[in-house]
Design an enzyme around this catalytic site. Structure first.
Site, PDB file in Angstrom:
ATOM      1  N   THR A 122      22.554  38.701 -28.957  1.00  0.00           N
ATOM      2  CA  THR A 122      23.819  37.978 -28.852  1.00  0.00           C
ATOM      3  C   THR A 122      24.758  38.638 -27.850  1.00  0.00           C
ATOM      4  O   THR A 122      25.813  38.106 -27.537  1.00  0.00           O
ATOM      5  CB  THR A 122      24.535  37.915 -30.223  1.00  0.00           C
ATOM      6  OG1 THR A 122      24.807  39.252 -30.638  1.00  0.00           O
ATOM      7  CG2 THR A 122      23.689  37.215 -31.260  1.00  0.00           C
ATOM      8  N   ALA A 123      24.374  39.827 -27.360  1.00  0.00           N
ATOM      9  CA  ALA A 123      25.262  40.593 -26.472  1.00  0.00           C
ATOM     10  C   ALA A 123      25.396  39.936 -25.110  1.00  0.00           C
ATOM     11  O   ALA A 123      24.443  39.392 -24.572  1.00  0.00           O
ATOM     12  CB  ALA A 123      24.741  42.007 -26.304  1.00  0.00           C
ATOM     13  N   GLY A 126      28.243  50.999 -40.123  1.00  0.00           N
ATOM     14  CA  GLY A 126      29.193  51.374 -39.090  1.00  0.00           C
ATOM     15  C   GLY A 126      28.529  51.449 -37.728  1.00  0.00           C
ATOM     16  O   GLY A 126      27.306  51.322 -37.597  1.00  0.00           O
ATOM     17  N   ALA A 127      29.340  51.650 -36.687  1.00  0.00           N
ATOM     18  CA  ALA A 127      28.828  51.844 -35.333  1.00  0.00           C
ATOM     19  C   ALA A 127      27.911  53.066 -35.317  1.00  0.00           C
ATOM     20  O   ALA A 127      28.192  54.073 -35.958  1.00  0.00           O
ATOM     21  CB  ALA A 127      29.991  52.055 -34.369  1.00  0.00           C
ATOM     22  N   SER A 152      25.164  53.759 -36.727  1.00  0.00           N
ATOM     23  CA  SER A 152      24.629  54.222 -38.008  1.00  0.00           C
ATOM     24  C   SER A 152      23.118  54.009 -38.075  1.00  0.00           C
ATOM     25  O   SER A 152      22.502  54.282 -39.109  1.00  0.00           O
ATOM     26  CB  SER A 152      25.323  53.490 -39.157  1.00  0.00           C
ATOM     27  OG  SER A 152      25.056  52.100 -39.090  1.00  0.00           O
ATOM     28  N   HIS A 197      19.304  49.918 -25.757  1.00  0.00           N
ATOM     29  CA  HIS A 197      18.619  49.221 -26.848  1.00  0.00           C
ATOM     30  C   HIS A 197      17.278  48.650 -26.365  1.00  0.00           C
ATOM     31  O   HIS A 197      16.277  48.728 -27.060  1.00  0.00           O
ATOM     32  CB  HIS A 197      19.502  48.092 -27.412  1.00  0.00           C
ATOM     33  CG  HIS A 197      20.474  48.560 -28.460  1.00  0.00           C
ATOM     34  ND1 HIS A 197      20.997  47.731 -29.409  1.00  0.00           N
ATOM     35  CD2 HIS A 197      20.990  49.781 -28.703  1.00  0.00           C
ATOM     36  CE1 HIS A 197      21.812  48.414 -30.184  1.00  0.00           C
ATOM     37  NE2 HIS A 197      21.839  49.659 -29.778  1.00  0.00           N
TER      38      HIS A 197
END
Lengths: 174, 174, 174
Positions: free
Chosen positions: C35-36, C10-11, C13, C50
């Site tokens: 990929t963002a 999940g988000a 996690s 991140h």
């Protein structure tokens, strides 16, 4: 008592394909007990896609409401796959049926089957609390149904990305 | 150091019932630390249903905000069950409290407890990205709290359909 | 053939942090395939957070669309971490690309890599059925991509509260 397995998981996690492969393991044939009702084109497409995957080794029974009865009628031979409990609950709730009582009946029916039963259900409680009261009520009901059916099933698996994770295992070699 | 267990899972996955049974395992008695605040009738009904399940072997402590303090005050005897971290976080965020700092305080408190602590929390990040910014922020915060508390707990389980799946296990015989 | 690991969850996690630690295990260095695409301030903040976590042992490659190509170009040396498949799928769908065909290409590319590949993806199907048709379509597509990539990966783990749960394991010592 026949083996009973509950397969739960998120949408498009591969639950149905997994259930199908388990159902065919024993005799190479199986009975598909469908609870889906096609209310719109999107649902029709989804049902058609599921049917396309199943071959002539499958017999299909429609049971949008009388699931316990469909199990009793089909008992004694090939394994049965129920797809899925979440749509069955939706059908019952939309028609104001007593879904708690019917779930209890289903529990007793599963416990007395002689041929294997594989039930597919959905995890619907893993997101943010829905703003919609109806959605919250459905989420609560679906969680209760899952717990209640899990208690009576010999085995429970959580399907993630197409693979089973053991949740509870008495009689199924997952 | 006392045993600490984090139980996470989706809504209505059976987390509280599981936590209750673990809490009573050691001494047959336990302390229920409630973080819920009844803001409306729906919430009141949910709290009442949870209370109905617990018998006279339970002592209840209300701690919608001062969770670390409630753990310190209740330490040294029976196991404590905290139900739940997600509501505690909600209370802190709604009152503009520093939930990150309070989570760090909670981490240190858990690490120094002598009696067992069982904490219930929710998986809220398993759905589609919410359209609502507040919901996305809450989802991020809840995920961070879960990771932070999981790191300090000896054991972590994921509850699915009423059954525990081992996530991390040092000291609890799940 | 190089090791391949899919990390889903999940988000918030803890998937990315887990992937980062696995990626650095082999050579102490790793390649981050991002990929963002930062479409707004919220996304920019998330990307920056991140990046902050990753140190000088990381080389970053941007691949919002040509993920298979980025893997081919970076093969032969340090492990690669792809973060994440869900954003890659979002990019493809938003630009009306053939995401099914590109996923099949990715499957073949992963199968022929010599250096390790760790792919991060998201569980998005664990909540209530979204009211929004686009969200339902995305949920279905994301589930299909996860199953398809999981099939080709040697190992799959589900990340819960920062810890890995084994889903499928051939070659990775989780």
């Amino acid at each position: 008592m026949g083996q009973s397995l509950l397969i739960t998981g998120g949408a498009r996690s591969g639950k149905s394909a997994l259930a199908e492969s388990y159902a065919l393991e024993t005799t190479g044939k199986a009975i598909y007990i469908a609870t889906a009702q096609a209310h719109d084109a999107e649902m029709e497409a989804r049902i058609a896609e599921h049917q396309k995957r199943r071959g002539p080794e499958w017999t299909t029974v429609q049971a949008p409401f009388d699931l316990a009865d469909a199990l009793v009628q089909s008992d004694g031979g090939d394994p049965r796959m129920v797809d899925c409990l979440t749509l069955w609950l939706t059908n019952l709730m939309l028609s104001d049926a007593d879904w708690r009582a019917q779930t209890e009946t289903l529990v007793h029916t599963i416990a007395t089957q002689t041929a294997p039963v594989i039930l597919v259900t959905n995890e619907v409680g893993g997101g943010i609390v829905p703003e919609n009261k109806l959605a919250r009520d459905f989420r609560d009901a679906a969680g209760w149904v899952n717990q209640t059916i899990a208690r009576t099933c010999g085995s429970v698996v959580l399907c993630v990305a197409g693979y089973p994770m053991k949740v509870k295992s008495n009689d199924h070699p997952v």
